[in-house]
Design an enzyme around this catalytic site. Structure first.
Site, PDB file in Angstrom:
ATOM      1  N   CYS A  45      30.244  63.200  26.691  1.00 12.25           N
ATOM      2  CA  CYS A  45      31.486  63.802  27.190  1.00 12.25           C
ATOM      3  C   CYS A  45      31.799  65.149  26.519  1.00 12.25           C
ATOM      4  CB  CYS A  45      32.657  62.848  27.011  1.00 12.25           C
ATOM      5  SG  CYS A  45      32.435  61.304  27.908  1.00 12.25           S
ATOM      6  N   HIS A 103      39.181  67.235  27.493  1.00  9.22           N
ATOM      7  CA  HIS A 103      38.312  66.290  28.190  1.00  9.22           C
ATOM      8  C   HIS A 103      39.213  65.214  28.789  1.00  9.22           C
ATOM      9  CE1 HIS A 103      35.440  63.339  29.243  1.00  9.22           C
ATOM     10  NE2 HIS A 103      35.695  62.537  28.228  1.00  9.22           N
ATOM     11  N   ASN A 134      37.320  59.764  34.366  1.00  5.99           N
ATOM     12  CA  ASN A 134      36.520  60.433  33.333  1.00  5.99           C
ATOM     13  C   ASN A 134      35.173  60.835  33.934  1.00  5.99           C
ATOM     14  OD1 ASN A 134      34.966  61.139  31.139  1.00  5.99           O
ATOM     15  ND2 ASN A 134      35.572  59.405  29.863  1.00  5.99           N
TER      16      ASN A 134
HETATM   17  N1  ACO Z   1      42.136  45.438  34.359  1.00  3.50           N
HETATM   18  C1  ACO Z   1      42.890  44.438  33.876  1.00  3.50           C
HETATM   19  N2  ACO Z   1      42.777  43.983  32.623  1.00  3.50           N
HETATM   20  C2  ACO Z   1      41.844  44.560  31.841  1.00  3.50           C
HETATM   21  C3  ACO Z   1      41.025  45.607  32.276  1.00  3.50           C
HETATM   22  C4  ACO Z   1      41.200  46.028  33.607  1.00  3.50           C
HETATM   23  N3  ACO Z   1      40.460  47.029  34.130  1.00  3.50           N
HETATM   24  N4  ACO Z   1      40.205  45.976  31.270  1.00  3.50           N
HETATM   25  C5  ACO Z   1      40.515  45.196  30.229  1.00  3.50           C
HETATM   26  N5  ACO Z   1      41.494  44.342  30.572  1.00  3.50           N
HETATM   27  C6  ACO Z   1      42.126  43.318  29.760  1.00  3.50           C
HETATM   28  C7  ACO Z   1      41.279  42.858  28.615  1.00  3.50           C
HETATM   29  O1  ACO Z   1      40.355  41.870  29.043  1.00  3.50           O
HETATM   30  C8  ACO Z   1      42.310  42.306  27.676  1.00  3.50           C
HETATM   31  O2  ACO Z   1      42.672  41.031  28.098  1.00  3.50           O
HETATM   32  P1  ACO Z   1      42.945  39.874  27.023  1.00  3.50           P
HETATM   33  O3  ACO Z   1      44.106  40.379  26.219  1.00  3.50           O
HETATM   34  O4  ACO Z   1      43.242  38.712  27.877  1.00  3.50           O
HETATM   35  O5  ACO Z   1      41.682  39.765  26.233  1.00  3.50           O
HETATM   36  C9  ACO Z   1      43.499  43.225  27.901  1.00  3.50           C
HETATM   37  O6  ACO Z   1      43.284  43.871  29.165  1.00  3.50           O
HETATM   38  C10 ACO Z   1      43.651  44.290  26.849  1.00  3.50           C
HETATM   39  O7  ACO Z   1      42.385  44.904  26.669  1.00  3.50           O
HETATM   40  P2  ACO Z   1      42.188  46.026  25.631  1.00  3.50           P
HETATM   41  O8  ACO Z   1      40.747  46.445  25.638  1.00  3.50           O
HETATM   42  O9  ACO Z   1      42.789  45.606  24.340  1.00  3.50           O
HETATM   43  O10 ACO Z   1      43.082  47.166  26.295  1.00  3.50           O
HETATM   44  P3  ACO Z   1      43.500  48.538  25.696  1.00  3.50           P
HETATM   45  O11 ACO Z   1      44.960  48.623  25.661  1.00  3.50           O
HETATM   46  O12 ACO Z   1      42.752  48.862  24.460  1.00  3.50           O
HETATM   47  O13 ACO Z   1      43.021  49.517  26.838  1.00  3.50           O
HETATM   48  C11 ACO Z   1      41.217  51.037  27.263  1.00  3.50           C
HETATM   49  C12 ACO Z   1      41.655  49.578  27.176  1.00  3.50           C
HETATM   50  C13 ACO Z   1      41.977  51.698  28.403  1.00  3.50           C
HETATM   51  C14 ACO Z   1      39.738  51.103  27.558  1.00  3.50           C
HETATM   52  C15 ACO Z   1      41.560  51.724  25.938  1.00  3.50           C
HETATM   53  O14 ACO Z   1      40.996  51.027  24.867  1.00  3.50           O
HETATM   54  C16 ACO Z   1      41.112  53.134  25.888  1.00  3.50           C
HETATM   55  O15 ACO Z   1      41.678  53.981  26.520  1.00  3.50           O
HETATM   56  N6  ACO Z   1      40.076  53.444  25.108  1.00  3.50           N
HETATM   57  C17 ACO Z   1      39.496  54.731  25.076  1.00  3.50           C
HETATM   58  C18 ACO Z   1      38.269  54.623  25.814  1.00  3.50           C
HETATM   59  C19 ACO Z   1      37.957  55.809  26.661  1.00  3.50           C
HETATM   60  O16 ACO Z   1      38.761  56.558  27.136  1.00  3.50           O
HETATM   61  N7  ACO Z   1      36.699  55.925  26.875  1.00  3.50           N
HETATM   62  C20 ACO Z   1      36.185  56.916  27.727  1.00  3.50           C
HETATM   63  C21 ACO Z   1      34.867  57.287  27.280  1.00  3.50           C
HETATM   64  S1  ACO Z   1      34.925  58.073  25.754  1.00  3.50           S
HETATM   65  C22 ACO Z   1      35.492  59.507  26.013  1.00  3.50           C
HETATM   66  O17 ACO Z   1      35.258  60.092  27.037  1.00  3.50           O
HETATM   67  C23 ACO Z   1      36.312  59.981  24.991  1.00  3.50           C
END
Ligand code: ACO
Length: 323
Positions: free
Chosen positions: A113, A250, A280
């Site tokens: 990225c 980004h 993304n």
């Molecule tokens: N829909 C519904 N529920 C979901 C989904 C979905 N798509 N994905 C995960 N969940 C659930 C999980 O299973 C979990 O359930 P549980 O509590 O029963 O176990 C719950 O939602 C919470 O999951 P978390 O992973 O803790 O959610 P979080 O608040 O951390 O959000 C996310 C997840 C959006 C991926 C976040 O961690 C994030 O933004 N991370 C950054 C990652 C990113 O942007 N990566 C891009 C690539 S890297 C880059 O370009 C920088």
């Protein structure tokens, strides 16, 4: 002294749009969850047979038209991608041939990225050293091909697209008001290799593999590292955050974008956000956002633009450009 000036930008998005509601029909997710956690409402998906090189070529053609230079004057082409057409040759080679660029050099860079910032950094050095005169940099990706469409924690986050910019080495006026690249800073820390990676590859498994991510870990590192490197780039350019006209980050996640802006004390009006409609697109996300803000008249000649990005590895960087 030379300065690398951006002459024009171009972007391309595949026609097919996949909404959150479309996704909710095939994986256990919802429009509300995706919007609340990421800000994403939809993404573009490449058609069957539409390759990263096709996206890259379309964005490049538009950037070259915006720059108003003949393609055969380009003597450096750097394509940032982590979803190349083939293992080798570089996808840049295909784009070079299609553009009719017959001299200079074309190659790919792989900084996930952070690819567009990396390409900008390398092109800037080629131009400042005199090794090239006109550079075309492209970020192009087809992440739809490496997503595990059964994994709701990753498949909702990404989209396909491409963006490009043409840069030319120009004499600096030496009065501190030069247009062009004012600074670029980059870092990596390979200890985080498995926080965000693809579980395939030629050497390891002879398969393309799927994207895997420790979402919370990526989030935590992203906010801290992006704010820090943006601060470094600003300092190297001799500017304070208050002198920035636009932050073009980004586009990974709206929460990351807002958290970084908050740390830099930049108001929401200065943010260019496309993640809601593009998701993304990895190395393509910054040039896609740049093109949107140029075309709608937000980014104007003389504006100071701050860019920042982080990707798997981790590798991260930031650039300051006076438009
Ligand atoms: N829909 C519904 N529920 C979901 C989904 C979905 N798509 N994905 C995960 N969940 C659930 C999980 O299973 C979990 O359930 P549980 O509590 O029963 O176990 C719950 O939602 C919470 O999951 P978390 O992973 O803790 O959610 P979080 O608040 O951390 O959000 C996310 C997840 C959006 C991926 C976040 O961690 C994030 O933004 N991370 C950054 C990652 C990113 O942007 N990566 C891009 C690539 S890297 C880059 O370009 C920088």
């Amino acid at each position: 002294m030379l300065r690398s000036r951006i002459l024009g930008c171009g972007a391309y998005l595949p026609e097919k749009v996949l909404t959150n509601d479309d996704l909710a029909e095939t994986v256990d997710t919802s429009n509300d969850w995706i919007i609340e956690r990421t800000g994403i409402t939809r993404r573009h998906i490449a058609a069957d047979g539409e390759l990263t090189s096709d996206l890259a070529f379309s964005a490049a053609e538009r950037a070259i038209a915006a720059a108003g230079i003949p393609a055969n004057e380009i003597d450096l082409l750097i394509l940032a991608t982590s979803t190349p057409d083939n293992t080798f040759p570089a996808t840049a080679a295909k784009v070079q041939a299609r553009l009719g660029m017959r001299h200079g050099v074309a190659f790919d860079v792989q900084a996930v990225c952070a690819g567009f910032i990396c390409a900008l950094s390398v092109a800037d050095k080629f131009l400042l050293s005199g090794q090239a005169r006109i550079a075309l940099i492209i970020g192009a990706e087809t992440y739809s091909r490496i997503l595990d469409w059964n994994d709701r924690s990753t498949c909702v986050l990404f989209g396909d697209g491409a963006g490009a910019a043409v840069l030319r080495a120009e004499e600096s006026a030496g009065n501190g008001a030069d247009r062009g690249v004012l600074s670029v800073k980059m870092h990596s820390d390979g200890r985080n290799y498995d926080a965000l990676y693809v579980d395939g590859g030629v050497s390891s498994s002879q398969t393309a593999g799927h994207l895997r991510m420790k979402g919370k870990e990526v989030y935590r590192h992203a906010v801290v590292k992006l704010a820090a490197v943006a601060g470094e780039a600003l300092q190297a350019a001799g500017l304070a955050p208050g002198e920035i006209d636009w932050l073009v980050p980004h586009q990974a996640n709206l929460r990351i974008i807002n958290a970084v802006a908050q740390r830099l004390e930049l108001p929401a009006e200065k943010l260019v956000v496309t993640v809601d409609r593009h998701a993304n697109t990895s190395s393509a996300s910054i040039p896609l956002a740049l093109v949107e803000a140029i075309e709608d008249g937000r980014i104007k000649s003389g504006d100071v633009v701050l860019m920042e990005a982080i990707g798997g590895g981790f590798v991260w960087g930031s650039a300051v450009v006076r438009w």
